[in-house]
Structures are given as structure tokens and as C-alpha cells.
Design a protein around this motif. Sequence first.
Motif, PDB file in Angstrom:
ATOM      1  N   GLY A 132       0.779  -1.234   0.000  1.00 21.81           N
ATOM      2  CA  GLY A 132       0.000   0.000   0.000  1.00 21.81           C
ATOM      3  C   GLY A 132       0.807   1.279   0.000  1.00 21.81           C
ATOM      4  N   GLN A 133       2.101   1.203  -0.287  1.00 14.91           N
ATOM      5  CA  GLN A 133       2.918   2.413  -0.329  1.00 14.91           C
ATOM      6  C   GLN A 133       2.559   3.238  -1.559  1.00 14.91           C
ATOM      7  N   TYR A 134       2.711   4.542  -1.425  1.00 17.65           N
ATOM      8  CA  TYR A 134       2.458   5.430  -2.561  1.00 17.65           C
ATOM      9  C   TYR A 134       3.560   5.280  -3.596  1.00 17.65           C
ATOM     10  N   ASN A 135       3.205   5.576  -4.840  1.00 16.80           N
ATOM     11  CA  ASN A 135       4.203   5.543  -5.905  1.00 16.80           C
ATOM     12  C   ASN A 135       4.486   6.974  -6.370  1.00 16.80           C
ATOM     13  N   PHE A 136       5.516   7.118  -7.184  1.00 12.03           N
ATOM     14  CA  PHE A 136       5.927   8.440  -7.651  1.00 12.03           C
ATOM     15  C   PHE A 136       4.792   9.155  -8.387  1.00 12.03           C
ATOM     16  N   GLY A 137       4.147   8.461  -9.315  1.00  6.62           N
ATOM     17  CA  GLY A 137       3.103   9.088 -10.118  1.00  6.62           C
ATOM     18  C   GLY A 137       1.977   9.644  -9.272  1.00  6.62           C
ATOM     19  N   TYR A 138       1.500   8.856  -8.324  1.00  6.95           N
ATOM     20  CA  TYR A 138       0.408   9.296  -7.454  1.00  6.95           C
ATOM     21  C   TYR A 138       0.821  10.523  -6.650  1.00  6.95           C
ATOM     22  N   LEU A 139       1.993  10.456  -6.046  1.00  6.14           N
ATOM     23  CA  LEU A 139       2.458  11.567  -5.217  1.00  6.14           C
ATOM     24  C   LEU A 139       2.716  12.824  -6.035  1.00  6.14           C
ATOM     25  N   ALA A 140       3.270  12.648  -7.223  1.00  8.70           N
ATOM     26  CA  ALA A 140       3.562  13.807  -8.070  1.00  8.70           C
ATOM     27  C   ALA A 140       2.274  14.515  -8.476  1.00  8.70           C
ATOM     28  N   VAL A 141       1.268  13.766  -8.871  1.00 10.43           N
ATOM     29  CA  VAL A 141      -0.006  14.366  -9.271  1.00 10.43           C
ATOM     30  C   VAL A 141      -0.693  14.997  -8.060  1.00 10.43           C
ATOM     31  N   ALA A 142      -0.634  14.341  -6.909  1.00  9.26           N
ATOM     32  CA  ALA A 142      -1.219  14.912  -5.690  1.00  9.26           C
ATOM     33  C   ALA A 142      -0.512  16.211  -5.315  1.00  9.26           C
ATOM     34  N   MET A 143       0.819  16.235  -5.428  1.00  7.40           N
ATOM     35  CA  MET A 143       1.579  17.437  -5.120  1.00  7.40           C
ATOM     36  C   MET A 143       1.130  18.598  -6.002  1.00  7.40           C
ATOM     37  N   LEU A 144       0.962  18.321  -7.284  1.00 12.94           N
ATOM     38  CA  LEU A 144       0.533  19.373  -8.213  1.00 12.94           C
ATOM     39  C   LEU A 144      -0.888  19.852  -7.906  1.00 12.94           C
ATOM     40  N   ASN A 145      -1.800  18.905  -7.746  1.00 15.56           N
ATOM     41  CA  ASN A 145      -3.208  19.256  -7.594  1.00 15.56           C
ATOM     42  C   ASN A 145      -3.573  19.814  -6.229  1.00 15.56           C
ATOM     43  N   PHE A 146      -2.898  19.360  -5.190  1.00 15.62           N
ATOM     44  CA  PHE A 146      -3.253  19.800  -3.840  1.00 15.62           C
ATOM     45  C   PHE A 146      -2.232  20.748  -3.226  1.00 15.62           C
ATOM     46  N   GLY A 147      -0.994  20.713  -3.709  1.00 19.09           N
ATOM     47  CA  GLY A 147       0.042  21.569  -3.144  1.00 19.09           C
ATOM     48  C   GLY A 147       0.300  22.835  -3.927  1.00 19.09           C
ATOM     49  N   ILE A 148       0.204  22.748  -5.253  1.00 25.10           N
ATOM     50  CA  ILE A 148       0.593  23.891  -6.090  1.00 25.10           C
ATOM     51  C   ILE A 148      -0.598  24.546  -6.785  1.00 25.10           C
ATOM     52  N   ARG A 149      -1.465  23.753  -7.385  1.00 25.38           N
ATOM     53  CA  ARG A 149      -2.559  24.317  -8.178  1.00 25.38           C
ATOM     54  C   ARG A 149      -3.400  25.344  -7.409  1.00 25.38           C
ATOM     55  N   PRO A 150      -3.845  25.070  -6.186  1.00 24.31           N
ATOM     56  CA  PRO A 150      -4.670  26.073  -5.491  1.00 24.31           C
ATOM     57  C   PRO A 150      -3.927  27.399  -5.288  1.00 24.31           C
ATOM     58  N   MET A 151      -2.643  27.297  -5.027  1.00 22.10           N
ATOM     59  CA  MET A 151      -1.852  28.499  -4.782  1.00 22.10           C
ATOM     60  C   MET A 151      -1.694  29.334  -6.040  1.00 22.10           C
ATOM     61  N   VAL A 152      -1.272  28.709  -7.137  1.00 21.29           N
ATOM     62  CA  VAL A 152      -1.073  29.482  -8.358  1.00 21.29           C
ATOM     63  C   VAL A 152      -2.405  29.930  -8.968  1.00 21.29           C
ATOM     64  N   ALA A 153      -3.456  29.136  -8.794  1.00 22.99           N
ATOM     65  CA  ALA A 153      -4.764  29.530  -9.325  1.00 22.99           C
ATOM     66  C   ALA A 153      -5.274  30.799  -8.648  1.00 22.99           C
ATOM     67  N   ARG A 154      -4.976  30.943  -7.394  1.00 26.04           N
ATOM     68  CA  ARG A 154      -5.411  32.147  -6.672  1.00 26.04           C
ATOM     69  C   ARG A 154      -4.490  33.330  -6.950  1.00 26.04           C
ATOM     70  N   TRP A 155      -3.194  33.105  -6.842  1.00 31.42           N
ATOM     71  CA  TRP A 155      -2.265  34.225  -6.834  1.00 31.42           C
ATOM     72  C   TRP A 155      -1.775  34.660  -8.207  1.00 31.42           C
ATOM     73  N   HIS A 156      -1.714  33.776  -9.168  1.00 33.58           N
ATOM     74  CA  HIS A 156      -1.234  34.175 -10.494  1.00 33.58           C
ATOM     75  C   HIS A 156      -2.089  35.296 -11.091  1.00 33.58           C
ATOM     76  N   PRO A 157      -3.412  35.133 -11.170  1.00 36.18           N
ATOM     77  CA  PRO A 157      -4.211  36.218 -11.759  1.00 36.18           C
ATOM     78  C   PRO A 157      -4.219  37.482 -10.895  1.00 36.18           C
ATOM     79  N   LEU A 166       1.045  37.063  -0.091  1.00 35.91           N
ATOM     80  CA  LEU A 166       1.555  36.103  -1.076  1.00 35.91           C
ATOM     81  C   LEU A 166       2.852  35.473  -0.588  1.00 35.91           C
ATOM     82  N   ARG A 167       3.724  36.253   0.023  1.00 37.10           N
ATOM     83  CA  ARG A 167       4.969  35.684   0.568  1.00 37.10           C
ATOM     84  C   ARG A 167       4.663  34.630   1.636  1.00 37.10           C
ATOM     85  N   THR A 168       3.664  34.886   2.446  1.00 40.90           N
ATOM     86  CA  THR A 168       3.243  33.899   3.457  1.00 40.90           C
ATOM     87  C   THR A 168       2.702  32.649   2.766  1.00 40.90           C
ATOM     88  N   ALA A 169       1.891  32.832   1.728  1.00 43.18           N
ATOM     89  CA  ALA A 169       1.347  31.690   0.978  1.00 43.18           C
ATOM     90  C   ALA A 169       2.472  30.894   0.320  1.00 43.18           C
TER      91      ALA A 169
END
Length: 130
Positions: free
Chosen positions: A42-67, A95-98
Amino acid sequence: MPLRADEGLLREALTSLYSLFATTRDVLRQHGPDVAEPKRNGQYNFGYLAVAMLNFGIRPMVARWHPALEDWEDLRPADRSRRDHEQLWSHAEELRTALNDTRRILTAYADLLAAACGVPNLLQAVPAGD
């Protein structure tokens, strides 16, 4: 290491984060489905973690702050530097805090990715303050 108020540009930090989408996509394409196969026990694999990192770690931040930052950048007078204009933005500190919060999230994902790939975490190998 957090981005201090007197260094770097917020735009460059956001662009760097956004570039992780293309880099991750390239790695997943280059290495194919092997990096996305479920691991034993049941260990995570690279693909799962990479997509989770993008969708939950980065996407919300850039979606809010980029525009939001782009709207502020569009108001920059020609005689003001990008750096000076960013520092005058009423949301610059927020933004620096985010960015710092996102850095912490990405550090946690780096730990998980290192474990999933069976490699040492290089972030822990760098002495503090370097």
C-alpha cells in the motif's frame, strides 16, 4: 528556505512553481506507467504523489495568486521597476506567506517522494543556512 521580503520577485516564485507542472508531466511521459504502478504494502508511488503534489500543493496556490498578481502587474507605471511595484502591492506579504506555506507542503511531498522512490531525501542533506 523562505523568500524574504528583500529578495526575489513574487512573479519569479510563482513561475518556478508553475514550471513544476511541465517538469512532472515530462517525467511521467518519459518513464511511462512504471512510475505509476501501485507499490507493495500500500505504499504510494511516484506518479500518485507527483499528481497529488501538483493538484493539492501547487494548483490552489497558483490559481489564486497568479491572476491577482497579474492584475497588479498590469497597473505598473513604465517608470517603476517590477521589484518596486511588487513591494507596493497590498497583498505582497500575504503572497509571501502563501509561498512559505506552499514551501512547507512541498517539503512534505519531497519526503514522501524520496521514500516512494527509495532514495535519500536531498533536502535533508543540505546543511541548514546554506
